[in-house]
Each structure stands twice: as C-alpha cells, then as structure tokens.
Enzyme design. Structure first.
Site, PDB file in Angstrom:
ATOM      1  N   SER A 285       0.824  -1.196   0.000  1.00  0.00           N
ATOM      2  CA  SER A 285       0.000   0.000   0.000  1.00  0.00           C
ATOM      3  C   SER A 285       0.862   1.251   0.000  1.00  0.00           C
ATOM      4  O   SER A 285       1.799   1.385   0.789  1.00  0.00           O
ATOM      5  CB  SER A 285      -0.904  -0.052   1.242  1.00  0.00           C
ATOM      6  OG  SER A 285      -1.095   1.220   1.777  1.00  0.00           O
ATOM      7  N   LYS A 286       0.512   2.138  -0.894  1.00  0.00           N
ATOM      8  CA  LYS A 286       1.251   3.398  -1.007  1.00  0.00           C
ATOM      9  C   LYS A 286       1.129   4.197   0.297  1.00  0.00           C
ATOM     10  O   LYS A 286       2.087   4.807   0.763  1.00  0.00           O
ATOM     11  CB  LYS A 286       0.677   4.173  -2.198  1.00  0.00           C
ATOM     12  CG  LYS A 286       1.172   5.576  -2.330  1.00  0.00           C
ATOM     13  CD  LYS A 286       2.346   5.700  -3.267  1.00  0.00           C
ATOM     14  CE  LYS A 286       2.724   7.158  -3.415  1.00  0.00           C
ATOM     15  NZ  LYS A 286       4.133   7.339  -3.697  1.00  0.00           N
ATOM     16  N   SER A 287      -0.079   4.155   0.884  1.00  0.00           N
ATOM     17  CA  SER A 287      -0.278   4.971   2.091  1.00  0.00           C
ATOM     18  C   SER A 287       0.502   4.406   3.282  1.00  0.00           C
ATOM     19  O   SER A 287       0.727   5.106   4.261  1.00  0.00           O
ATOM     20  CB  SER A 287      -1.757   5.105   2.420  1.00  0.00           C
ATOM     21  OG  SER A 287      -2.303   3.834   2.648  1.00  0.00           O
ATOM     22  N   GLY A 289       3.501   3.520   2.844  1.00  0.00           N
ATOM     23  CA  GLY A 289       4.887   3.848   2.532  1.00  0.00           C
ATOM     24  C   GLY A 289       5.542   2.905   1.532  1.00  0.00           C
ATOM     25  O   GLY A 289       6.740   3.022   1.266  1.00  0.00           O
ATOM     26  N   ASP A 295       7.613   5.572  -8.007  1.00  0.00           N
ATOM     27  CA  ASP A 295       8.651   5.668  -6.965  1.00  0.00           C
ATOM     28  C   ASP A 295       9.863   4.826  -7.362  1.00  0.00           C
ATOM     29  O   ASP A 295      11.003   5.276  -7.256  1.00  0.00           O
ATOM     30  CB  ASP A 295       8.125   5.165  -5.611  1.00  0.00           C
ATOM     31  CG  ASP A 295       7.077   6.089  -5.013  1.00  0.00           C
ATOM     32  OD1 ASP A 295       7.082   7.281  -5.364  1.00  0.00           O
ATOM     33  OD2 ASP A 295       6.244   5.615  -4.214  1.00  0.00           O
TER      34      ASP A 295
END
Ligand code: GLU
Length: 513
Positions: A285-287, A289, A295
């Site tokens: 999950s991006k949220s 990290g 990225d």
C-alpha cells in the site's frame, strides 16, 4: 470468440504495483490469445479525482510497454473509454432494472441512513439497507421524483436463495443472498457507482475476461445478479490474489504505528529500551509507505526489471527460468500459471532483479541511464563518463546509488588515517607514508596520463622501493579517494581524477600523515 481484456484503473495519481501487475496480466493474456487489450478510466468517484492522474496512467503503461488497442487516447469502437464521459449510458439500464423489479429508487436521507448504520453498529452488526424505499408505490415514487427529491437507485437483491459465479482462480463462489446489501447503482449526482458501471461497461465493451484484484470477489455475486437481470452473459472472472509485503503498519486515521508486543502483550524493546514497531504481513500500500511504480522508476529501477519481477509475483512459468522480456511473456503467459495464494513483494529481490538487468545493458544503454545520476555530482566536461560507466556497471544495483558512489571524485572526502592500515595488504601508517612519498615523483614523471601508463610506470617502480604491490597501491587509493571501496582501483581513480588533481590530493594526504 476474440478475447477482449481490460485494465480499468481509477485515477489516483500513482500506479500501485499491484495494479500494474493486474495491467500486465490483462495485457499479456490479450497478446497471448491474439485478442484486444482495452484501457478504461474509472473516474466516477469524482472526489478522488487527482489532477493529471490520468496522465500518470498513460505514462506508466507506456513506460512498462503495455500498449492498449483501445482506450481514451487511442479511441476504438466502444468509446468513450472514460466513465465520466459515459454519464448518460448508465441511467437507461438502471431504469430498465427498476422496471423489471431488480432495482428501485431510494429517497432515504443521509440522516436516516446514518442512524440506521449507527444502530446496526451498536448491535455489532454490519449495516445492511433495510429496503425501506422498496415498499413505496409507483405513485409515491413518481410524486417524489416530480417534486425533485434527491434519490439514488439501488439494486434489489433477493432476500433468499444464493448468488454465485465461477472464477478461474477461486472456482465456484457462492453466497447467501441475504448476506448481500442493496448496493447503490446510481448515486445522487447521477453518476453510477463502480458496482454498476463495471457491469454495464464490461458488457458494452465486449469484455470476455475480467481480471482484477480479489477485493472485488465478495461483490462479484451481485454483479452476476445484474448480468442475469439484464439478460447478459457474464465474462470469465479472474480474481487475482493480492501482492503482500512484510513491513510496518500504521493506523490510517491516527498515523500511529502498530508496535510489537511479546506473548504477554508487553511492548518489545530494542537495545536502547525503545519500543519496536511490529512487522506484519499486509497488502502492499502506497499509504503505508510502499513504493509505487513511479517511486521505483525515480529511484533508478529499470521498468523492464520491475515488469519482470512483477509478473512472477503471482504467476509462475512452471520452471526455473526467471528472466523474461515482455515479448517473451507475450508468448508464454497463461491463466493456469496464476497463483492461488498471495505473493510477497521483496525489496531485496526487486533490487537483485534490477542489478541483473543493469548488468545486461549495453555500455551505451547503461551510460544513457547513468548519466543523469552522475551529472548530479560530476561535471561531464571534467570526467570520462564512458570509463566511469565501465567501472560502475557491475556494481550498480539501482541508479540512485550512483551519486554517493562517485561523490569522492568531485570532492575529496574527510577520512581517517586509520584507513591506511590494512593487514592483508601489509599496509601500516609508516609503510603508507614511505610508499606515498616514493610514489609522488613517479606519478609526477608520467606525461601521458593514461591508465596503461599509470599502471606500467607504477608497477615498474614498486620493486625498486622494496615493497609489496598492496603496500603501495592500497595507500595510493586511500590517499586520492579518501575511501576504502571505490569503483576501480588506484590507477582507474588516478586516471579519472587527472594528473593535477591526483597530485594535489596526494600532497594533501601526505601532509596529514
Ligand atoms: N477501478 C477499479 C480499481 O481501480 C478497477 C476494478 C476492476 O478492474 O474492475 O480498483
């Protein structure tokens, strides 16, 4: 029948690696079967829309090499391919479902729904709409519509019986209808929900195979009811198992990390007595990290390496082979190789894949990728990037390492004289001083500053000094680079620095000995 697959991302502003993997499988299946790969933008959740987010989708697919046959930017027979531009498409079908009793208008206010939700939660139950508005008469509904009351249209799920569907990965999935909620199909703003739009669009776009994350598995029985109600044949479903990671986990609302506890529930402490974060298995999950495709690209990963690693996270070619180009995958990808269990993204494995791909680049291609990173710290007019590239290629795992690896060439780092001491090379502070002092005139005497001349001249001088090679070359490297580990050895560094700078550094280092 021609296979038609689709990738249907919502514009979030980044390409989640799990989504890219879905796109990849969707693309590969279409290519393998000689079918069509369609891109559809699912932007009916207007709150979530991020500016330029659609461009991120186009760019990501392009960089990954997943060219679509139909989509908003390339057109096609089933356009428009952006859901917000298809606004008028959905309502007639919703009305058809209302007519046939498979859907109904709902005028419940937010307050009523919130109250009912709170009540259910207080009882520890999951909220399910109570079909309150299903019981309005035709006339009552018409009167409310005429009065301009806001409404949604809900799916009318049968109160008994079972709903199910067949999935390539999960087999036959079936649930009791009474566990399903009467989902909203058309929202108060007139736009369809995902739950409705995906069915309508997949049908109208002639999609034969729907591949998507397994978070949609529990809703798919409802979608099947819609297909049945509309008299349509559902597509073949392939719900993909998630891409997981082992990592820290933070509470989405509070932003606080989950902390590690022992069997008794006490906090686990590190050697300094500080509480330690828990490491859990969770969805990528991006949220939390975890990196997105962008990225990784901006950290200096090659898209080919990312694609290759991703394809193997959840699909197996059933053999030992690990390296595949996209073209090769287009020949061998199949649904049978898709995994039934979750896969784990490993940063180490990703890095390893990248290093392997970097090693296989031609020197020109390597330099093409490396140059922008080298230029961050080195002036290309002063350094031989081509030679530097040769020295760096096999040591590069990700391109973002390069500035740190070459910074010593731009600026002599501070270093401790202890670096001269090396048992294996039989180098001590005294021998280093002797060696460097003797080396100074030898280097000064070299007029044509090439690596070969540096090598031959210094090697020829060493026996006369009564020293071992390491006793001279080790301190020479330290004295001009200030570090123990460098791309290339003493000669390569001296060559890259040039004569003046090499002598200047040698003098400065000698003065400190
Ligand atoms: N728009 C959905 C998402 O981004 C796609 C789900 C699907 O492929 O049907 O998760």
């Amino acid at each position: 029948m021609e296979v038609r697959t689709r990738f249907a991302p919502s514009p979030t502003g980044y390409m989640h690696l799990g989504n890219l993997r879905t796109a990849l499988y969707t693309y590969l299946y279409a290519r393998r079967t000689g079918g069509k790969f369609i891109l559809r933008i699912e932007d009916t959740d207007q709150k979530r829309e991020v500016k330029d987010a659609v461009d991120v989708i186009y760019n990501s697919l392009k960089i990954a090499g997943l060219n679509h046959d139909e989509g908003p930017d390339v057109g096609g027979p089933c356009g428009p391919y952006v859901q917000s531009e298809r606004k008028d498409t959905y309502m007639p079908y919703a009305k058809q479902l209302v007519e046939s009793g498979h859907a109904y208008y709902c005028f419940c206010t937010k307050e009523r729904l919130e109250e009912a939700r709170a009540e259910a939660e207080a009882k520890g139950e999951t909220f399910k709409y109570d079909k309150h508005c299903l019981h309005l008469s035709r006339e009552e509904v018409q009167a409310k519509l005429d009065a301009g009351e806001p409404y949604v249209i809900r799916q009318n799920i049968p109160t008994e019986g079972k709903a199910g569907f067949d999935d390539v990965i999960y087999g036959h999935v079936e649930v009791d209808c009474d566990t399903l909620d009467d989902n909203v199909l058309i929202k108060a703003d007139g736009l369809p929900t995902y739950n409705f739009a995906n069915v309508i669009d997949d049908h109208l776009m002639g999609i034969t195979h729907v591949m998507r994350g397994n978070e949609y598995l529990s809703s798919a029985p409802k979608y099947n009811l819609l297909y049945e109600a509309l008299g349509w044949t559902p597509p073949t479903y392939v719900h993909l198992t998630p891409v997981m990671v082992e990592g820290t986990s933070k509470n989405k609302k509070t932003g606080e990390y989950l902390m590690a506890t022992d069997e008794d529930g006490n906090p686990v402490l590190d050697e300094n007595g500080n509480p330690v974060k828990a490491i859990v298995k969770r969805k990528m999950s991006k949220s939390q990290g975890d990196p997105s495709f962008e990225d990784l690209l901006s950290e200096g990963y090659l898209s080919e390496a990312i694609v290759n690693y991703l394809v193997l996270l959840g699909w197996s070619p059933r053999g030992e082979r690990e390296f595949y180009t996209l073209k090769e995958l287009e020949e061998v990808f199949d649904l049978e190789g898709l995994s039934k269990s979750p896969s784990f993204f490993s940063s180490e494995k990703m890095r390893w894949f990248n290093a392997e791909y970097i090693r296989k680049l031609t020197p020109e291609a390597y330099l093409g990728h490396a140059t922008p990173w080298l230029e961050k710290v080195l002036d290309p007019a002063k350094f031989d990037f081509r030679r530097l590239g040769e020295l760096l290629q096999n040591r590069t795992e990700v391109f973002s390492q390069l500035p740190d690896m070459v910074r010593f060439l731009a600026e002599m780092p501070e270093f401790s004289n202890d670096l001269y001491i090396n048992k294996k090379q039989k180098s001590t502070l005294e021998s280093a001083k002797t060696a460097l002092t003797a080396l100074r005139p030898v280097l000064e005497g070299i007029s044509d500053w090439t690596e070969a001349n540096l090598h031959d001249t210094v090697m020829a001088a060493i026996p006369g000094l009564g020293m071992k090679n390491g006793q001279v070359l080790w301190p020479m490297r330290i004295a001009i680079s200030g570090q123990m580990s460098t791309p290339g050895g003493a000669f390569e560094i001296a060559y890259l620095l040039g004569k003046d700078e090499t002598l200047r550094r040698l003098d400065a280092s000698l003065a400190r000995l």
